[in-house]
Design an enzyme around this catalytic site. Structure first.
Site, PDB file in Angstrom:
ATOM      1  N   PRO A  54      44.683  32.906  41.652  1.00 37.13           N
ATOM      2  CA  PRO A  54      44.718  33.777  40.470  1.00 37.13           C
ATOM      3  C   PRO A  54      44.131  35.128  40.857  1.00 37.13           C
ATOM      4  O   PRO A  54      43.219  35.189  41.683  1.00 37.13           O
ATOM      5  CB  PRO A  54      43.796  33.081  39.464  1.00 37.13           C
ATOM      6  CG  PRO A  54      43.167  31.926  40.168  1.00 37.13           C
ATOM      7  CD  PRO A  54      43.540  31.970  41.603  1.00 37.13           C
ATOM      8  N   THR A  55      44.636  36.198  40.272  1.00 38.97           N
ATOM      9  CA  THR A  55      44.088  37.516  40.612  1.00 38.97           C
ATOM     10  C   THR A  55      44.257  38.483  39.445  1.00 38.97           C
ATOM     11  O   THR A  55      45.158  38.312  38.630  1.00 38.97           O
ATOM     12  CB  THR A  55      44.731  38.071  41.898  1.00 38.97           C
ATOM     13  OG1 THR A  55      44.053  39.267  42.294  1.00 38.97           O
ATOM     14  CG2 THR A  55      46.221  38.360  41.721  1.00 38.97           C
ATOM     15  N   TYR A  56      43.357  39.461  39.364  1.00 36.86           N
ATOM     16  CA  TYR A  56      43.449  40.453  38.282  1.00 36.86           C
ATOM     17  C   TYR A  56      43.147  41.846  38.824  1.00 36.86           C
ATOM     18  O   TYR A  56      42.477  42.003  39.853  1.00 36.86           O
ATOM     19  CB  TYR A  56      42.509  40.088  37.123  1.00 36.86           C
ATOM     20  CG  TYR A  56      41.047  40.246  37.431  1.00 36.86           C
ATOM     21  CD1 TYR A  56      40.393  39.314  38.236  1.00 36.86           C
ATOM     22  CD2 TYR A  56      40.307  41.316  36.946  1.00 36.86           C
ATOM     23  CE1 TYR A  56      39.057  39.452  38.539  1.00 36.86           C
ATOM     24  CE2 TYR A  56      38.963  41.464  37.239  1.00 36.86           C
ATOM     25  CZ  TYR A  56      38.343  40.523  38.029  1.00 36.86           C
ATOM     26  OH  TYR A  56      37.013  40.658  38.344  1.00 36.86           O
ATOM     27  N   ASP A 111      46.954  37.890  36.592  1.00 40.88           N
ATOM     28  CA  ASP A 111      46.524  37.844  35.193  1.00 40.88           C
ATOM     29  C   ASP A 111      46.959  39.170  34.569  1.00 40.88           C
ATOM     30  O   ASP A 111      46.179  40.115  34.466  1.00 40.88           O
ATOM     31  CB  ASP A 111      45.000  37.668  35.144  1.00 40.88           C
ATOM     32  CG  ASP A 111      44.495  37.503  33.721  1.00 40.88           C
ATOM     33  OD1 ASP A 111      45.278  37.724  32.769  1.00 40.88           O
ATOM     34  OD2 ASP A 111      43.320  37.148  33.556  1.00 40.88           O
ATOM     35  N   ARG A 139      46.236  29.436  37.269  1.00 37.77           N
ATOM     36  CA  ARG A 139      46.348  28.234  38.117  1.00 37.77           C
ATOM     37  C   ARG A 139      47.407  27.294  37.554  1.00 37.77           C
ATOM     38  O   ARG A 139      48.190  26.703  38.311  1.00 37.77           O
ATOM     39  CB  ARG A 139      45.001  27.516  38.236  1.00 37.77           C
ATOM     40  CG  ARG A 139      43.995  28.302  39.056  1.00 37.77           C
ATOM     41  CD  ARG A 139      42.723  27.499  39.349  1.00 37.77           C
ATOM     42  NE  ARG A 139      41.669  28.418  39.750  1.00 37.77           N
ATOM     43  CZ  ARG A 139      40.745  28.910  38.943  1.00 37.77           C
ATOM     44  NH1 ARG A 139      40.679  28.509  37.676  1.00 37.77           N
ATOM     45  NH2 ARG A 139      39.861  29.776  39.378  1.00 37.77           N
ATOM     46  N   ASP A 183      40.396  31.273  45.231  1.00 36.44           N
ATOM     47  CA  ASP A 183      40.096  32.457  44.415  1.00 36.44           C
ATOM     48  C   ASP A 183      40.105  33.701  45.296  1.00 36.44           C
ATOM     49  O   ASP A 183      39.902  33.626  46.504  1.00 36.44           O
ATOM     50  CB  ASP A 183      38.750  32.288  43.711  1.00 36.44           C
ATOM     51  CG  ASP A 183      38.855  31.336  42.527  1.00 36.44           C
ATOM     52  OD1 ASP A 183      39.969  30.878  42.234  1.00 36.44           O
ATOM     53  OD2 ASP A 183      37.811  31.047  41.912  1.00 36.44           O
ATOM     54  N   ASP A 184      40.334  34.851  44.644  1.00 35.94           N
ATOM     55  CA  ASP A 184      40.686  36.039  45.428  1.00 35.94           C
ATOM     56  C   ASP A 184      39.514  36.822  45.998  1.00 35.94           C
ATOM     57  O   ASP A 184      39.729  37.875  46.593  1.00 35.94           O
ATOM     58  CB  ASP A 184      41.620  36.954  44.619  1.00 35.94           C
ATOM     59  CG  ASP A 184      40.906  37.647  43.466  1.00 35.94           C
ATOM     60  OD1 ASP A 184      39.728  37.339  43.190  1.00 35.94           O
ATOM     61  OD2 ASP A 184      41.548  38.509  42.842  1.00 35.94           O
ATOM     62  N   ASP A 185      38.284  36.316  45.854  1.00 37.57           N
ATOM     63  CA  ASP A 185      37.170  37.048  46.475  1.00 37.57           C
ATOM     64  C   ASP A 185      36.263  36.172  47.341  1.00 37.57           C
ATOM     65  O   ASP A 185      35.200  36.613  47.767  1.00 37.57           O
ATOM     66  CB  ASP A 185      36.337  37.794  45.415  1.00 37.57           C
ATOM     67  CG  ASP A 185      35.776  36.860  44.357  1.00 37.57           C
ATOM     68  OD1 ASP A 185      36.213  35.693  44.285  1.00 37.57           O
ATOM     69  OD2 ASP A 185      34.899  37.296  43.589  1.00 37.57           O
ATOM     70  N   GLU A 228      37.103  21.641  37.367  1.00 36.54           N
ATOM     71  CA  GLU A 228      37.445  20.842  38.546  1.00 36.54           C
ATOM     72  C   GLU A 228      37.472  19.354  38.191  1.00 36.54           C
ATOM     73  O   GLU A 228      38.400  18.628  38.567  1.00 36.54           O
ATOM     74  CB  GLU A 228      36.429  21.101  39.671  1.00 36.54           C
ATOM     75  CG  GLU A 228      36.440  22.536  40.211  1.00 36.54           C
ATOM     76  CD  GLU A 228      35.580  23.509  39.409  1.00 36.54           C
ATOM     77  OE1 GLU A 228      35.058  23.124  38.322  1.00 36.54           O
ATOM     78  OE2 GLU A 228      35.426  24.664  39.860  1.00 36.54           O
ATOM     79  N   THR A 276      31.781  34.039  47.884  1.00 35.22           N
ATOM     80  CA  THR A 276      31.259  35.403  47.870  1.00 35.22           C
ATOM     81  C   THR A 276      31.785  36.141  46.647  1.00 35.22           C
ATOM     82  O   THR A 276      32.752  35.720  46.014  1.00 35.22           O
ATOM     83  CB  THR A 276      31.690  36.153  49.142  1.00 35.22           C
ATOM     84  OG1 THR A 276      33.073  35.876  49.381  1.00 35.22           O
ATOM     85  CG2 THR A 276      30.874  35.736  50.331  1.00 35.22           C
TER      86      THR A 276
HETATM   87  N1  UDP Z   1      40.460  35.971  37.418  1.00 33.30           N
HETATM   88  C1  UDP Z   1      41.567  36.219  36.627  1.00 33.30           C
HETATM   89  N2  UDP Z   1      41.395  36.927  35.451  1.00 33.30           N
HETATM   90  C2  UDP Z   1      40.180  37.393  35.040  1.00 33.30           C
HETATM   91  C3  UDP Z   1      39.060  37.129  35.851  1.00 33.30           C
HETATM   92  C4  UDP Z   1      39.222  36.402  37.024  1.00 33.30           C
HETATM   93  O1  UDP Z   1      42.678  35.819  36.983  1.00 33.30           O
HETATM   94  O2  UDP Z   1      40.096  38.030  33.975  1.00 33.30           O
HETATM   95  C5  UDP Z   1      40.627  35.232  38.684  1.00 33.30           C
HETATM   96  C6  UDP Z   1      39.948  35.930  39.862  1.00 33.30           C
HETATM   97  O3  UDP Z   1      40.818  36.868  40.453  1.00 33.30           O
HETATM   98  C7  UDP Z   1      39.584  34.780  40.770  1.00 33.30           C
HETATM   99  C8  UDP Z   1      39.359  33.626  39.794  1.00 33.30           C
HETATM  100  O4  UDP Z   1      40.010  33.978  38.578  1.00 33.30           O
HETATM  101  O5  UDP Z   1      40.635  34.456  41.665  1.00 33.30           O
HETATM  102  C9  UDP Z   1      37.878  33.393  39.521  1.00 33.30           C
HETATM  103  O6  UDP Z   1      37.318  34.595  39.008  1.00 33.30           O
HETATM  104  P1  UDP Z   1      35.992  35.248  39.620  1.00 33.30           P
HETATM  105  O7  UDP Z   1      36.098  35.297  41.100  1.00 33.30           O
HETATM  106  O8  UDP Z   1      35.754  36.537  38.927  1.00 33.30           O
HETATM  107  O9  UDP Z   1      34.915  34.203  39.127  1.00 33.30           O
HETATM  108  P2  UDP Z   1      33.720  33.476  39.866  1.00 33.30           P
HETATM  109  O10 UDP Z   1      34.043  32.030  39.773  1.00 33.30           O
HETATM  110  O11 UDP Z   1      33.659  33.964  41.278  1.00 33.30           O
HETATM  111  O12 UDP Z   1      32.537  33.868  39.081  1.00 33.30           O
HETATM  112 MN    MN Z   2      35.030  34.544  42.671  1.00 32.16          MN
END
Ligand code: UDP
Ligand code: MN
Length: 257
Positions: free
Chosen positions: A10-12, A42, A90, A115-117, A202, A231
């Protein structure tokens, strides 16, 4: 021929989206080989930024989009974990994958949610390829500890070494498991659900696949190795940019950042 790993991301849109997707994910996936990348934006449309970077990867990929409605998004006053992120994206990736596999006679592949980061070690993908039904492994920098990991006894998973909500049936982060696509097709209803309590995405998905703790296959040297890091990319400071924007100047005019 090596079995495919279908990776759903997923990505935004945000300032660091391109560098995250390109350098944290696509470069690792290119080196790993045998990956089909399913990127779900997204957004109410596919952006040219994501389309451009995907075509530059040389990877087999599928570009999808589905917007998260406003009422499902985190409000500024809410805690980061108040609303789950990436749920509809997802599920859209799962919908595409099941449809794709329906018409193929090859169920030798695997499914992983990236996830994208996050940061991904290449060896993670070798571990995924030896999964029978479901594999699990440690994830660093999640759940407010250095490493969340499965607890083993005699080589079997008996619980979870986590600080937050250890009572969860599957206290594993999205980045900490992968499944065979055969299992996914045997349980056509398994998906994510916005209305689960925080931290239970999960568990909900893995229960939907009919799994029990005993089914979990420990990977990454019996869960002693870290191959994925949860990260987070720091938001760039753009105060001067905003001041310039108000005067009609954009430092990225005609450039894709
Ligand atoms: N994401 C999304 N829409 C949003 C915020 C997050 O699609 O408005 C995606 C984001 O790109 C990532 C995943 O959802 O692939 C999890 O988000 P994030 O990394 O911000 O959350 P974390 O679990 O790291 O706090
Ligand atoms: Mn993340």
């Amino acid at each position: 021929r090596i079995a495919l790993i279908y990776i759903v991301t997923p990505t935004y849109t945000r300032p660091s989206q391109k560098v995250d997707l390109t350098t944290r994910l696509s470069h690792a996936f290119q080196l790993a080989q045998g990956i089909h990348w399913i990127v779900v934006e997204d957004s109410d449309h596919k952006t040219t930024l994501v389309a451009n970077l995907l075509s530059r990867t040389g990877l087999p990929y599928t570009h999808l989009h589905i917007p998260t409605p406003g009422h499902m998004k985190r409000q500024p006053h809410e805690k980061p974990w108040a609303k789950p992120r990436g749920v509809l994206q997802r599920n859209e990736g799962l919908r595409w994958l099941r449809e794709e596999l329906q018409s193929s006679n090859n169920l030798d592949g695997f499914l992983y949610f990236a996830d994208d980061d996050n940061g991904y070690d290449l060896e993670l993908f070798d571990e995924i390829r030896i999964i029978k039904r479901v594999g699990v492994w440690p994830v660093a920098f999640v759940g407010e500890v250095m490493v969340e990991k499965p607890l083993l006894k005699d080589g079997k998973i008996v619980g979870w070494d986590v600080a937050i909500k250890p009572e969860r049936e599957f206290a594993v982060d999205m980045a900490g498991f992968a499944v065979s696509v055969k299992l996914l097709m045997d349980h056509p209803e398994a998906k994510f659900d916005f209305d689960q309590p925080p931290g239970y995405q999960e568990t909900y998905f893995l229960k939907g696949l009919g799994l029990k703790k005993e089914d979990m296959e420990p990977k990454a040297k019996n869960c002693t190795q870290v191959l994925v890091w949860h990260t987070k990319t720091k938001e760039p400071v753009l105060i001067q940019e905003k001041i310039l924007n108000r005067k009609g100047k954009h430092t990225d005019e005609g450039m894709e950042v």
